[in-house]
Design a protein around this motif. Structure first.
Motif, short mmCIF file in Angstrom:
data_model
loop_
_atom_site.label_atom_id
_atom_site.label_comp_id
_atom_site.label_asym_id
_atom_site.label_seq_id
_atom_site.Cartn_x
_atom_site.Cartn_y
_atom_site.Cartn_z
N TYR B 154 0.86 -1.17 0.00
CA TYR B 154 0.00 0.00 0.00
C TYR B 154 0.89 1.23 0.00
O TYR B 154 1.96 1.21 0.61
N PRO B 155 0.47 2.30 -0.67
CA PRO B 155 1.30 3.51 -0.69
C PRO B 155 1.42 4.08 0.71
O PRO B 155 0.40 4.26 1.38
N PRO B 156 2.64 4.38 1.17
CA PRO B 156 2.79 5.04 2.47
C PRO B 156 2.41 6.52 2.36
O PRO B 156 2.38 7.07 1.25
N LEU B 157 2.12 7.12 3.48
CA LEU B 157 1.68 8.52 3.48
C LEU B 157 2.70 9.42 2.77
O LEU B 157 2.36 10.29 1.98
N LYS B 158 3.98 9.15 3.05
CA LYS B 158 5.05 9.95 2.44
C LYS B 158 4.96 9.85 0.91
O LYS B 158 5.15 10.84 0.20
N GLY B 159 4.67 8.66 0.45
CA GLY B 159 4.54 8.44 -0.99
C GLY B 159 3.36 9.20 -1.57
O GLY B 159 3.45 9.78 -2.67
N ILE B 160 2.27 9.19 -0.85
CA ILE B 160 1.08 9.89 -1.34
C ILE B 160 1.36 11.38 -1.47
O ILE B 160 0.96 12.03 -2.43
N MET B 161 2.12 11.92 -0.50
CA MET B 161 2.50 13.33 -0.57
C MET B 161 3.38 13.58 -1.80
O MET B 161 3.18 14.54 -2.54
N ALA B 162 4.33 12.68 -2.01
CA ALA B 162 5.24 12.83 -3.16
C ALA B 162 4.46 12.77 -4.47
O ALA B 162 4.72 13.54 -5.41
N ALA B 163 3.47 11.88 -4.52
CA ALA B 163 2.68 11.74 -5.74
C ALA B 163 1.91 13.02 -6.03
O ALA B 163 1.74 13.41 -7.19
N GLY B 164 1.45 13.67 -4.95
CA GLY B 164 0.71 14.91 -5.13
C GLY B 164 1.58 15.98 -5.80
O GLY B 164 1.09 16.78 -6.60
N ARG B 165 2.87 15.98 -5.49
CA ARG B 165 3.78 17.00 -6.03
C ARG B 165 4.36 16.61 -7.38
O ARG B 165 4.90 17.44 -8.09
N ALA B 166 4.27 15.33 -7.71
CA ALA B 166 5.02 14.83 -8.88
C ALA B 166 4.56 15.46 -10.19
O ALA B 166 3.37 15.67 -10.41
N GLN B 167 5.54 15.77 -11.02
CA GLN B 167 5.25 16.25 -12.38
C GLN B 167 5.32 15.04 -13.31
O GLN B 167 6.34 14.36 -13.35
N ILE B 168 4.24 14.79 -14.01
CA ILE B 168 4.24 13.64 -14.91
C ILE B 168 4.19 14.14 -16.35
O ILE B 168 3.18 14.73 -16.77
N PRO B 169 5.26 13.98 -17.11
CA PRO B 169 5.25 14.47 -18.49
C PRO B 169 4.25 13.69 -19.35
O PRO B 169 4.03 12.50 -19.11
N VAL B 170 3.66 14.39 -20.28
CA VAL B 170 2.69 13.76 -21.19
C VAL B 170 3.28 13.76 -22.60
O VAL B 170 3.74 14.80 -23.09
N LEU B 171 3.30 12.60 -23.21
CA LEU B 171 3.79 12.50 -24.58
C LEU B 171 2.63 12.21 -25.53
O LEU B 171 1.74 11.42 -25.19
N THR B 172 2.65 12.84 -26.68
CA THR B 172 1.59 12.60 -27.67
C THR B 172 2.13 11.65 -28.75
O THR B 172 3.33 11.34 -28.79
N ALA B 173 1.22 11.26 -29.64
CA ALA B 173 1.62 10.38 -30.75
C ALA B 173 2.71 11.07 -31.57
O ALA B 173 3.68 10.43 -31.99
N ALA B 174 2.57 12.38 -31.77
CA ALA B 174 3.56 13.12 -32.56
C ALA B 174 4.92 13.13 -31.86
O ALA B 174 5.96 12.94 -32.49
N ASP B 175 4.90 13.34 -30.52
CA ASP B 175 6.15 13.34 -29.75
C ASP B 175 6.91 12.03 -29.95
O ASP B 175 8.14 11.98 -29.95
#
Lengths: 325, 224
Positions: B154-175
């Motif tokens: 299960y995700p630990p609380l610390k992990g959940i906080m990190a996930a909230g801040r995380a930047q997740i890049p999005v790639l398109t078909a063209a990329d």
């Protein structure tokens, strides 16, 4: 050159039990598609088995004999299958959906840059085109597909297809192919076969006796074993039973367990949840013994008895024992 | 997160704990994929990449495999690709094998156990019809992970906080330089088989008698 290629992987020193089903279907399809039936026979020391494939109606056998000291690896089988496909340029390639075929089929299709349909339960040719039927959504619907690229790669559900009715007198031509892929990326260190507790293996069984939660507890499981023994049947179970630890997980039949296609499937204390039904859609005759007459299993059954299994099953087993003398 | 994929991520996290390295999670799809990736970071993944493009919304397994393979290539050198053995809903079990072909990696699936792992090889157990094979797999490679492998954390609380801040890049078909997908398999017909109850219910004076009659019926029908 059109035609049909089937991939027969040897298990130990025998062609796998589904080979005859693949050959039977390949021969039937080749009548409509035209062209020869070619079989790839791949494994270790398989050369002596090649001639037997002619008896199944195969025109040509390509033999890939692994020279490695260890059992053939998935990568080697893929390479052999690819080479056989390129050499025979078939319209369709048939593999079993049992065992390693589940991986080999899709990997082969990607290598050949063509489409695949897995776990087919029926094939037919319509206007020269192969139409592939399979159950979807856990067996609640039937879909028909065609592959728009050549060849069509199809994995066949074990026991959903008939082996050739009468042995053909054909003599197959036999040709060795040497596989090119360098060994070494994957090395098989050992193969561990888990012995079936007793009786035939679930997936190949013609008769299966399955028990569900309605049995009440593991202390009653011997009724299932005894009934199976009298019939020479394999033993199956629902997920509820395997999850509860009454029997080994390998006995589980259903969506997340084994898919079976016996001639006779006898259920005791099984209500017939859709997940279980998904695994038995290929069963030809289902028998239901259940206390609840409204249980879903009766919709799929040919014969049924409504009532307490504890009164029914011992008498049923005893009578079968007498009949089978 | 698909159950088998959670097992694959858990396996990756344990390898990282043992050997070091970095775990990147890649997923294709719109918002639900983003939530899945957040959860993966919460569980302990170091980075995530989302592939999202309206052109890929209806992607079949061939196109999905190509897109995910391209996204993995964008990471740079990867030692090991782990994936669930199949989708738990459609039971297709094809996408990971396609990824391996596109990346030119050997694929081994389904894996129930990793016995040993080092920087250049993995020893693992692959489930076969009536047992398993123990394989030594030279890396880089792709493994399809089965549920027998582990129990996802299960995700630990610390992990959940990190996930909230995380930047997740999005790639398109063209990329990813993906061409217009051309489906290789066509659905021709979809229907529901109507099933009429045609069960023959055995009636008798007692249930014991019914059991006997059932045996006789099966004999009559030449089933036993």
């Amino acid at each position: 050159m059109p035609g049909v290629l089937l991939i027969a992987v040897a298990v130990g020193d025998q062609p796998s039990p589904t080979t005859a089903e693949l050959a039977g279907e390949a021969v039937r399809l080749s009548i409509d598609l035209g062209g020869p039936v070619t079989a790839l026979l791949a494994g270790k020391n398989v050369q002596p088995l090649a001639a037997s494939l002619g008896g199944l109606g195969v025109d040509k056998v390509l033999v890939a004999d692994s020279q490695a000291p260890t059992p053939p690896s998935p990568a080697w089988l893929l390479s052999a299958a690819e080479q056989a496909a390129r050499q025979s340029s078939p319209a369709a390639i048939l593999l079993t959906h049992g065992g390693g075929g589940r991986d080999l089929g899709p990997s082969l299709a990607y290598r050949l840059d063509t489409g695949i349909v897995t776990d087919a339960t029926a094939l037919r040719v319509e206007n020269g085109e192969l139409i592939i039927t399979k159950p979807v959504f856990g067996g609640s619907a039937i879909a028909e597909f065609s592959v728009t690229t050549t060849p069509s790669v199809v994995t066949l559900r074990p026991r959903a297809f008939e082996a050739p009715e009468s042995p053909a007198a054909r003599e197959a031509s036999i040709e060795a192919i040497s596989t090119t892929e360098t060994e070494g990326a994957i090395e098989v260190l050992e193969e561990v076969r888990e012995q079936a507790t007793s009786g035939p293996r679930l997936k190949d069984a013609k008769v299966i006796v399955s028990g569900g939660r309605g049995l009440g507890g593991p202390e009653n499981w011997h009724y299932i074993d005894e009934l199976a023994q009298v019939l020479g049947a394999a033993v199956g179970a629902t997920r509820a039973v395997t999850d509860a630890g009454w029997v080994a997980p390998t006995l589980q039949v259903g969506l997340t367990g084994a898919t079976v296609a016996p001639d006779l499937y006898i259920t005791v204390g099984i209500s017939g949840a859709v997940q279980h039904i998904a695994g038995i859609s290929g069963a030809r005759n289902v028998v239901a013994i259940n206390r609840d007459g409204d249980a879903n299993i009766f919709k799929y059954a040919r014969f049924g008895v409504v009532g307490d299994w504890k009164q029914i099953v011992p008498a049923f087993t005893q009578r079968l024992k007498e009949l089978r003398g | 997160m698909n159950g088998y994929d959670a097992n694959a991520l858990e396996a990756a996290l344990r390898l990282k704990e043992q050997l070091g390295g970095k775990v990147t999670v890649v997923s294709l799809g719109p918002d639900a994929a983003r939530d899945t990736l957040k959860r993966a970071i919460a569980m302990g993944a170091d980075a995530a990449i989302q592939v999202n493009d309206p052109a890929l919304n209806e992607a079949d397994s061939t196109t999905t495999a190509r897109a995910l393979a391209a996204a993995i290539k964008s990471i740079g050198h990867v030692d090991l690709v782990l994936s669930g053995r199949q989708a738990s809903d459609t039971d297709g079990g094809q996408v990971h094998l396609g990824i391996a072909q596109h990346l030119g990696l050997p694929a081994v699936s389904p894996i129930q156990k990793i016995d040993e792992a080092s920087a250049d090889s993995v020893t693992a157990e692959r489930i076969v019809e009536d047992g398993y094979q123990r394989l030594k797999i030279r890396l880089p490679a792709l493994l399809g992970v089965s549920s027998e492998m582990n129990e996802p954390r299960y995700p630990p609380l610390k992990g959940i906080m990190a996930a909230g801040r995380a930047q997740i890049p999005v790639l398109t078909a063209a990329d990813l330089g993906l061409r217009e997908p051309s489906p290789k398999v066509q659905l021709r017909r979809l229907y529901v088989e109507t099933r009429e109850a045609k069960v023959e219910l055995i009636q008798a004076d007692s249930l014991e008698e019914a059991g006997k009659v059932l045996a006789d019926k099966l004999r009559e029908a030449r089933l036993v």
